[in-house]
Design a protein around this motif. Structure first.
Motif, short mmCIF file in Angstrom:
data_model
loop_
_atom_site.label_atom_id
_atom_site.label_comp_id
_atom_site.label_asym_id
_atom_site.label_seq_id
_atom_site.Cartn_x
_atom_site.Cartn_y
_atom_site.Cartn_z
N GLY A 9 74.56 30.82 78.16
CA GLY A 9 75.60 30.06 77.47
C GLY A 9 75.42 30.06 75.97
N GLY A 10 75.00 31.21 75.42
CA GLY A 10 74.89 31.33 73.97
C GLY A 10 76.28 31.48 73.36
N HIS A 11 76.33 31.56 72.04
CA HIS A 11 77.65 31.51 71.40
C HIS A 11 78.52 32.71 71.77
CE1 HIS A 11 76.36 34.38 68.38
NE2 HIS A 11 77.59 34.41 67.93
N ASN A 12 77.91 33.89 71.88
CA ASN A 12 78.72 35.05 72.24
C ASN A 12 79.27 34.93 73.66
OD1 ASN A 12 78.98 36.96 70.06
ND2 ASN A 12 76.75 37.22 70.18
N ALA A 13 78.45 34.44 74.56
CA ALA A 13 78.90 34.27 75.95
C ALA A 13 80.07 33.29 76.02
CB ALA A 13 77.74 33.78 76.82
N LEU A 14 79.99 32.24 75.20
CA LEU A 14 81.07 31.24 75.20
C LEU A 14 82.36 31.85 74.64
CD1 LEU A 14 78.98 28.17 74.00
CD2 LEU A 14 79.90 28.55 76.31
N VAL A 15 82.23 32.69 73.64
CA VAL A 15 83.41 33.35 73.08
C VAL A 15 84.04 34.25 74.15
CG1 VAL A 15 84.19 35.05 71.37
CG2 VAL A 15 82.60 33.23 70.69
N THR A 16 83.19 35.04 74.83
CA THR A 16 83.70 35.91 75.89
C THR A 16 84.38 35.09 76.97
OG1 THR A 16 81.89 37.44 75.47
CG2 THR A 16 83.06 37.72 77.54
N ALA A 17 83.73 33.98 77.39
CA ALA A 17 84.29 33.13 78.44
C ALA A 17 85.67 32.62 78.02
CB ALA A 17 83.36 31.96 78.72
N LEU B 54 76.83 30.50 83.26
CA LEU B 54 75.62 30.00 83.91
C LEU B 54 74.49 29.89 82.89
CD1 LEU B 54 76.05 32.33 87.00
CD2 LEU B 54 76.46 29.85 86.95
N GLU B 55 74.23 28.69 82.47
CA GLU B 55 73.20 28.48 81.43
C GLU B 55 71.94 27.91 82.07
OE1 GLU B 55 72.54 29.06 78.18
OE2 GLU B 55 70.68 27.92 78.51
N ARG B 56 70.84 28.57 81.74
CA ARG B 56 69.54 28.22 82.29
C ARG B 56 69.08 26.84 81.83
NH1 ARG B 56 64.37 29.83 80.24
NH2 ARG B 56 65.51 30.36 78.36
N GLY C 37 71.75 24.15 83.56
CA GLY C 37 70.68 24.05 84.54
C GLY C 37 70.86 25.07 85.66
N ALA C 38 71.57 26.13 85.38
CA ALA C 38 71.82 27.16 86.40
C ALA C 38 71.20 28.46 85.92
CB ALA C 38 73.33 27.32 86.62
N GLU C 39 69.98 28.71 86.35
CA GLU C 39 69.26 29.87 85.87
C GLU C 39 69.52 31.07 86.76
OE1 GLU C 39 65.05 29.40 85.63
OE2 GLU C 39 64.79 31.37 84.69
N VAL C 40 70.02 32.13 86.17
CA VAL C 40 70.23 33.36 86.95
C VAL C 40 68.89 34.03 87.15
CG1 VAL C 40 71.31 35.63 86.95
CG2 VAL C 40 72.59 33.64 86.13
N GLY D 180 77.52 40.03 92.12
CA GLY D 180 77.36 38.63 91.75
C GLY D 180 75.97 38.39 91.23
N VAL D 181 75.58 37.10 91.22
CA VAL D 181 74.23 36.78 90.77
C VAL D 181 73.60 35.78 91.73
CG1 VAL D 181 74.75 37.17 88.32
CG2 VAL D 181 75.05 34.90 89.29
N VAL D 182 72.28 35.76 91.72
CA VAL D 182 71.54 34.76 92.50
C VAL D 182 70.88 33.82 91.50
CG1 VAL D 182 69.83 34.40 94.29
CG2 VAL D 182 70.97 36.61 94.09
N LEU D 183 71.02 32.52 91.73
CA LEU D 183 70.37 31.56 90.85
C LEU D 183 68.94 31.32 91.32
CD1 LEU D 183 73.23 28.95 90.33
CD2 LEU D 183 72.75 31.07 89.10
N SER D 184 68.16 30.71 90.48
CA SER D 184 66.75 30.47 90.82
C SER D 184 66.64 29.52 92.02
CB SER D 184 66.01 29.91 89.61
OG SER D 184 66.68 28.76 89.15
N THR D 185 67.70 28.77 92.28
CA THR D 185 67.68 27.89 93.44
C THR D 185 67.98 28.63 94.73
OG1 THR D 185 70.03 27.50 93.09
CG2 THR D 185 68.51 25.90 92.12
N GLY D 186 68.34 29.90 94.59
CA GLY D 186 68.69 30.68 95.78
C GLY D 186 70.18 30.76 96.00
#
Lengths: 533, 530
Positions: free
Chosen positions: A12-20, A33-35, A264-267, A279-285
Motif C-alpha cells: 500500500g505504498g504511494h504508487n500502489a495507491l495511485v494504481t488502485a 493488500l498492505e502488510r 495487516g494483510a501480508e502477501v 492470485g495471492v496467498v496471505l501469510s494467514t493462509g
C-alpha cells in the motif's frame, strides 16, 4: 465497457495507491493488500514519542505529478501542501550560509554574497535546466518503448519526445547528451566556482544512490530528478501532517473510486496456475483469487521472495538477482525540546530572512564536493560515513501540529550507510550511526545534542526488515544509467508487465521510479488498463 | 616563404603518420612536422641507458586497426608483432593468478580459485567477442551528428539503431551494461574471485581518472578488449624493436607514398586568414603555406596554443576548455641486471613473458584511486609491468633486461608540492610496491627512468599528461569527442582538421583517428575543389 475484474495489489505504498485509484476509476475492483497496520509504504507519519509526530521515512515529495494530484482530487481529502521558502538552507563550517529559493532572482541575490559570477550563472543554469526538464518530463510520462518490437504508440511517443528534444536547439541538445553520462561534480563545477553551491546542487545527483559526486552517471540522476522539478535546488514541499497525510489522502481517493484497502494483510506468495497469475496467498493462509496481480513491492522482493522461482526463466531470474538494490541511506528522527540554533543563522548571517524561516525548507549538510565524496569513499569498503551527508527538515516549524507547543521534530536522511557492513551488523551499529549524525549536525548547530528528547535511528537493515525495501534501497533499486528508462528494472521489462501473464509491477523499481511523484503508479495503471480492455 | 604543400600534418605521432600516409597515397603533397628529434609521439623507442631501449610511453600494441596494417602494408615496412602471452597477477598471500592465451590452461588456473568462475570465464569470453563485433565497425566510422537532419547523419544513426535492434536480447543487455556500468560492477555479475575481477577491471581504468567502481569504466574495458592480432580478440603484443618500430613502419609507408617528414620542427602557430587555415609558422620563424592543416596534437595545444586568440568562436573555446584531460598515470622504466624474482612463483619462467599486473584486489584498485582523487599519487598503485627483452632480446644487452611499468594513479594536479619534487618519491612508491612481490627488484636495478604526468605533458606534448589526449569518459566519446558538434574531424576553422587520439575513436596505438580524418579531409577536398 470491459467486465470488472478482481485485481490484487501487493503493498500500500504511494504508487500502489495511485494504481488502485486509476483501476477503480475505470470500473475494476482492486484490493490493496498492505502488510503493515497502515498504508503508505515509505510515505508515512508516526508518533515516535508521545506528542511528537514525524514523516518516518520520506520527508519531502518528489514532487507529486500534477495530473495525478488533480485527478485524484487529493485536496478534497485533507491534503494541504506546504511549500517552504527558502527551499534549501546550506550552512558552511565557516559560519556562512547559502539560501536557495524558488525564484531564481532571489537565489541569485543570496549566491552573490559568495560570487557575483555564480549568481549570474545560476539564473542561466536555472533556465537551461528548466528547458531540459520540460523535455525530460515528457519521457517520464510515457511507457518506455519496446526495443525488440516497438509499437505504434512507442514510435509516436519517441517522435513526440524527439520533437521536444529538437525544439531545444542544437546547443541544449548537445548539452543534454553530454550531461547524461557525466559526474555531477563536473557538471556543477563547469557552472559554478563556489564550493558550497556546487555541493548543495550536486547532492541531488547522489541522494539515495551508491554514487559519489565524482561518479559518472550522477548527472543523469540529477536530470531524472530535474524532470520532476526543474528548479536546480530541488523540491522541498511536504504535506501538513507529514507524508502520511499524502498517502492517507491517496487511500481515501482510491476508496472513493471503488478500491478496497486491507491493512495487516501480508502477501506471502503470488499464486501461479498454468503459466499465469491466479492470485495471492496471505501469510494467514487466506487466498485472494485474481487474474491480475500488481506488485507495488520492489522487483527483487516480487520475483525472488514472493514467487516460486520455477515460474520464471533462469535467465530472467539471473538478471533479477543482479539488479542492484543495495541502499546507502539511513534515517534519524529526533524529538527536540526546542529549536536548534545554527551558527550560520546567528545575527547578520541570517540576512533579512530570520533564522526560523531559513530552516523551514531542507537543510543541506555537505559543504564541499570533496566532503560528499569522502563520505562516499568509506561506504565502498563497508563502513558508514563518520561525517555523513545529511538532508534535514524541521517540519514542525511550518506545521505545529507535529509537536507539542514550543517543541519540534527533526527528520534527517543520512548518507552513506551501506546495507552491507564490513564490521559488525546493523543492529549493533545503530547507536553509533545515530551519534555520528548528531555529532555532524552539532558542528553546525552546537545546542542540538542538549535539545534531544528522543531519537529513532532507522538503518538500511530496518528499511528492509520493517519497511520491506530489499537491500534497504529507498528507491526500490539503484538509480544508475543501466537501471533507468527501458532498463528499469530490466532491459525490455520496463513496460510494467512481467514474464508472468497477469503479473505487473507498479512501484519505484519501474520507470521513472525515483521519489514520491506517483509517476510509476500512474504509468503502470495505463498499461494494465490497456491489457484489461 | 617555402614551397606550398597540399596538407601539413602537425605532429609525427602514430596518428599523424597514418594520416599523412593515407593522404600521400591519395596523391596529396604532404609534409609532417614533428617537434622532437624522434618520430612516434608516445609510440617511441628510445635508448635511455646505453644498450637499453625502452618503449618509453606506450608499450604494448593490439588496437592497431587491421585495415591500416593491410592498406599501408606495414609488415613490408618492418612491422613485426610478437605476441605477449598472458597476464600474471601476484598476490600478497603467496598465491597468484596466471591467465595465458592457452584457453584450457587458463581455465584450469581459474578453477584453482573458483570452479564457477572457470565456467563463467568461457561464457564471458564469448559475450565479449559478440560485443567487440558490434562495436568494431563503429571504430571504423566517422561519428554522425545526432542533432543534424542531414541525410548522411540520419542514415548513420538509422543503421546504428537497426544494428542494435538486430542484436540478440542478451547481447543488447550486455552492451547497455558495458556502455553504462563500472568495470567492477560489470565483472561482479560474472565472477566471484576477487583477484580475477581486480586484474580484469584494470583495463577499465587505463588512461582515465576513474576508479574500477566508477560507472563508465566498463566501456574502457571493452575498448581495451578490442585488441586484435590476426583476427583474435584480446591478444596483445610487442612490436619488435619497441613501439617506436610501429611509428617507423608507418613513417616508411608514408615516405614511400611521397610524404615528406621533418623532425625537430616545432610549430609556433597555425596560420589563419579569413577563417581558413593557410599554413603554419615554425618556432624558428619559417612560414610554410598549405591548403589544409591536419593537427594530430590535442585540442588544447591545437586551439589554445597554436591558434591566435579571436580566430575561434568563444563558445567553441569554452567547450575546448571544458574538455577533460586529467592525466592519471605515469611510467617507470627500469634497466635490470637480471630478471625479477617473484616470491609467489620463484625463478625465471613463462610468467614473466606476459604482463605482470599488480592488482591484487578490487578494493586495492579502488583505494589507489581514492588517494589520487584528492591530489596525490597512489602510495600503493596499480602497476602493469612488461619485460619486453624476454620476447625481443634486441632491446637490452645480452643477459640484461628492460622492465616497463605503467603506473596508475598519479594525479596531474598535486594538492601539495610539485611533480619536480615528487618525481623520485613516485618512483620509490612503484619500486616499493613491486618489491613487495619481487624483493630482488631493488638490487638488480641498474637505471631508473620516472615519467610523471608533468613529464608526459612537457616531453611528449600530452596536455595534463593524459595518454589518450583526453579522457575516455562517456561524455567524451563518439559524437561528443572531442567536443559536441565537432566530432567529424573538422573544426570551426575551414581547412583545419584534427586527426589525433582526441578524436573518435580515441587513444591507444589504433591509428583509426588518423585514417578517418584522412577520409574526411579527402571528402572535403573533393567538395571544395571540384
Amino acid at each position: 465497457m470491459p467486465a470488472a475484474q478482481n485485481i490484487a495489489i501487493i503493498g500500500g505504498g504511494h504508487n500502489a495507491l495511485v494504481t488502485a485509484f486509476y483501476l477503480a476509476r475505470a470500473g475494476h475492483k482492486p484490493v490493496v493488500l498492505e502488510r503493515r497496520g497502515a498504508v503508505g509504504g515509505a510515505a508515512i507519519t508516526d508518533e515516535f514519542h508521545s506528542g511528537f509526530r514525524c514523516s518516518t521515512l520520506a520527508h519531502t515529495t518528489g514532487p507529486l505529478r500534477p495530473d495525478v494530484a488533480r485527478e485524484m482530487q487529493l485536496e478534497q481529502f485533507d491534503l494541504h501542501m506546504i511549500y517552504p521558502e527558502p527551499r534549501v538552507f546550506a550552512p558552511s563550517p565557516d559560519g556562512r550560509a547559502l539560501l536557495l529559493f524558488s525564484a531564481p532572482a532571489k537565489s541569485a541575490a543570496e549566491i552573490a554574497k559568495f560570487s557575483a559570477e555564480d549568481a549570474e550563472n545560476y539564473v542561466e543554469f536555472h533556465n537551461v535546466l528548466g528547458r531540459m526538464a520540460a523535455v525530460l518530463s515528457q519521457a517520464m510520462m510515457f511507457t518506455p518503448p519496446s526495443i525488440d518490437h516497438p509499437s505504434a504508440d512507442d514510435v509516436w511517443n519517441l517522435l513526440k519526445t524527439g520533437r521536444g528534444f529538437r525544439s531545444l536547439g542544437k546547443k541544449d541538445m548537445f548539452r543534454l547528451l553530454r550531461w547524461g553520462p557525466m559526474a555531477v561534480a563536473d557538471l556543477v563545477s563547469e557552472w559554478f566556482e563556489t564550493e558550497l553551491l556546487r555541493a548543495t546542487l550536486a547532492a541531488r545527483g547522489i541522494f539515495g544512490t551508491a554514487l559519489g559526486p565524482w561518479s559518472a552517471g550522477s548527472a543523469a540522476v540529477f536530470l531524472v530528478r530535474a524532470a520532476a522539478d526543474g528548479d536546480p535546488a530541488g523540491p522541498a514541499s511536504f504535506p501538513r501532517g507529514g507524508l502520511g497525510a499524502l498517502t492517507k489522502a491517496m487511500a481515501a481517493a482510491a476508496t472513493r473510486a471503488g478500491a478496497e484497502i486491507r491493512t495487516g494483510a501480508e502477501v506471502a506468495q503470488i499464486l501461479v496456475k498454468d503459466g499465469a497469475v491466479a492470485g495471492v496467498v496471505l501469510s494467514t493462509g487466506e487466498e485472494v483469487a485474481a487474474k491480475t496481480v500488481i506488485s507495488g513491492a520492489d522487483p527483487q522482493r516480487t520475483f525472488l521472495k514472493l514467487m516460486d522461482p520455477v515460474h520464471l526463466e533462469p535467465d530472467f531470474l539471473g538478471k533479477m538477482q543482479h539488479y542492484r538494490s543495495l541502499g546507502t541511506t539511513a534515517k534519524v528522527n529526533l524529538a527536540l525540546g526546542g529549536l536548534p540554533s545554527f551558527t550560520a543563522l546567528q545575527g547578520a548571517a541570517a540576512g533579512g530572512w530570520g533564522a526560523n524561516r531559513a530552516m523551514m525548507g531542507r537543510i543541506h549538510i555537505g559543504p564541499e564536493i570533496d566532503y560528499l565524496e569522502r563520505a562516499f569513499d568509506v561506504s565502498k569498503y563497508g563502513d558508514f560515513s563518520p561525517h555523513p551527508y545529511l538532508d534535514v527538515t524541521i517540519p514542525s516549524l511550518s506545521d505545529p501540529s507535529l509537536a507539542p507547543p514550543g517543541k519540534h521534530v527533526m527528520s534527517i536522511y543520512a548518507q552513506y550507510a551501506p546495507f552491507r557492513l564490513k564490521h559488525g551488523a546493523w543492529p549493533s551499529q545503530r547507536a553509533a550511526l545515530g551519534e555520528a549524525v548528531v555529532k555532524t549536525l552539532a558542528a553546525y548547530a552546537p545546542n542540538l545534542p542538549e535539545l534531544i528528547l528522543d531519537d529513532v535511528v532507522i538503518t538500511p537493515h530496518d528499511l528492509e526488515e520493517t519497511y520491506g525495501l530489499t537491500g534497504g534501497h529507498i528507491f526500490h533499486g539503484e538509480l544508475a544509467l543501466d537501471q533507468l528508462f527501458t532498463m528499469r528494472p530490466l532491459l525490455d521489462w520496463a513496460r510494467y508487465r512481467t514474464p508472468l501473464r497477469g503479473l505487473y509491477l507498479c512501484g519505484s523499481g519501474t520507470h521513472p521510479g525515483n521519489g514520491l511523484t506517483g509517476a510509476s503508479g500512474a504509468n503502470a495503471a495505463r498499461e494494465i488498463l490497456k491489457d484489461l480492455r | 616563404m617555402s614551397a606550398r604543400y597540399d596538407v601539413i600534418v602537425i605532429g609525427g605521432g602514430h596518428n599523424g603518420l597514418v594520416n599523412a600516409a593515407y593522404l600521400a597515397r591519395a596523391g596529396k603533397k604532404v609534409l609532417v612536422l614533428e617537434r622532437r628529434h624522434v618520430l612516434g609521439g608516445a609510440a617511441v623507442t628510445e635508448e635511455i641507458f646505453p644498450g637499453f631501449k625502452f618503449s618509453v610511453c606506450s608499450y604494448v600494441v593490439s588496437l592497431l586497426r587491421p585495415e591500416i596494417i593491410r592498406e599501408l602494408d606495414l609488415p613490408r615496412h618492418g612491422l613485426e608483432i610478437l605476441p605477449l602471452d598472458g597476464t600474471f597477477t601476484p598476490l600478497p598471500n603467496g598465491d597468484y593468478l596466471w591467465r595465458v592465451n592457452d584457453h584450457a590452461k587458463t581455465r584450469r588456473e581459474i578453477a584453482r580459485h573458483s570452479r564457477l568462475d572457470a565456467e563463467a570465464y568461457e561464457e564471458f569470453g564469448k559475450a565479449m567477442v559478440a560485443m567487440c563485433r558490434f562495436v568494431k565497425p563503429i571504430l571504423g566510422m566517422s561519428p554522425p551528428d545526432p542533432t543534424s537532419l542531414g541525410p548522411r547523419d540520419l542514415k548513420k544513426l538509422f543503421v546504428l539503431g537497426r544494428r542494435f535492434q538486430a542484436l540478440p536480447s542478451d547481447d543488447k543487455y550486455n552492451l547497455i551494461q558495458l556502455m553504462t556500468m563500472s568495470a567492477a560492477g560489470f565483472l561482479d555479475q560474472w565472477f566471484e574471485t576477487d583477484v580475477l575481477k581486480a586484474t580484469m577491471s584494470a583495463s577499465g581504468i587505463i588512461g582515465t581518472f576513474l576508479g574500477v567502481r566508477s560507472p563508465g569504466t566498463a566501456y574502457v574495458l571493452l575498448h581495451h578488449y578490442m585488441g586484435e592480432i590476426d583476427g583474435a580478440f584480446r591478444s596483445w603484443g610487442f612490436s619488435r624493436g619497441g613501439t617506436g618500430a610501429i611509428s617507423d613502419a608507418i613513417a616508411e609507408a608514408a615516405r614511400e607514398a611521397g610524404a615528406e617528414i621533418r623532425t625537430s620542427s616545432p610549430i609556433a602557430r597555425i596560420l589563419v586568414q579569413g577563417g581558413r587555415a593557410t599554413g603554419v609558422v615554425l618556432e624558428n620563424g619559417d612560414e610554410i603555406p598549405a591548403d589544409v592543416v591536419s593537427s594530430s596534437v590535442d585540442p588544447h595545444l591545437t586551439f589554445v596554443k597554436m591558434i591566435e586568440p579571436g580566430q575561434l568562436p568563444g563558445e567553441f573555446l569554452d567547450e575546448v576548455r571544458r574538455y577533460k584531460f586529467r592525466g592519471s598515470s605515469g611510467k617507470v622504466n627500469l634497466a635490470l641486471d637480471t630478471l625479477p624474482d617473484f616470491h609467489c612463483l620463484p625463478g625465471p619462467g613463462a610468467h614473466l613473458r606476459g604482463a605482470i599486473s599488480i592488482a591484487p584486489s578490487v578494493d586495492y584498485m579502488e583505494r589507489a584511486y581514492d588517494e589520487a582523487k584528492y591530489g596525490n599519487f597512489s602510495s600503493r598503485p596499480y602497476i602493469d609491468t612488461v619485460i619486453p627483452s624476454l620476447t625481443d632480446p634486441s632491446v637490452a644487452p645480452p643477459g640484461k633486461h628492460v622492465l616497463s611499468c605503467f603506473v596508475q594513479y598519479a594525479s596531474y594536479k598535486l594538492k601539495e608540492g610539485t611533480w619536480e619534487e615528487k618525481r623520485e618519491a613516485f618512483g620509490d612508491a612503484v619500486v616499493e610496491t613491486l618489491a613487495e612481490h619481487a624483493p630482488n627488484i631493488k638490487n638488480i636495478t641498474l637505471g631508473r627512468q620516472v615519467l610523471t604526468p608533468l613529464d608526459l605533458e612537457r616531453d611528449f606534448g600530452l596536455t595534463e599528461g593524459n595518454i589518450f589526449q583526453g579522457e575516455l569518459s562517456l561524455e567524451q566519446l563518439f559524437f561528443l569527442r572531442p567536443v559536441p558538434g565537432w566530432a567529424q574531424y573538422r573544426t570551426p576553422i575551414q581547412d583545419l582538421y584534427l586527426c589525433g587520439s582526441a578524436t573518435h575513436p580515441g587513444g591507444g596505438i589504433m591509428g583509426a583517428p588518423g585514417r578517418l580524418a584522412a577520409m574526411e579531409i579527402l571528402r572535403g577536398w573533393k567538395k571544395a575543389r571540384s
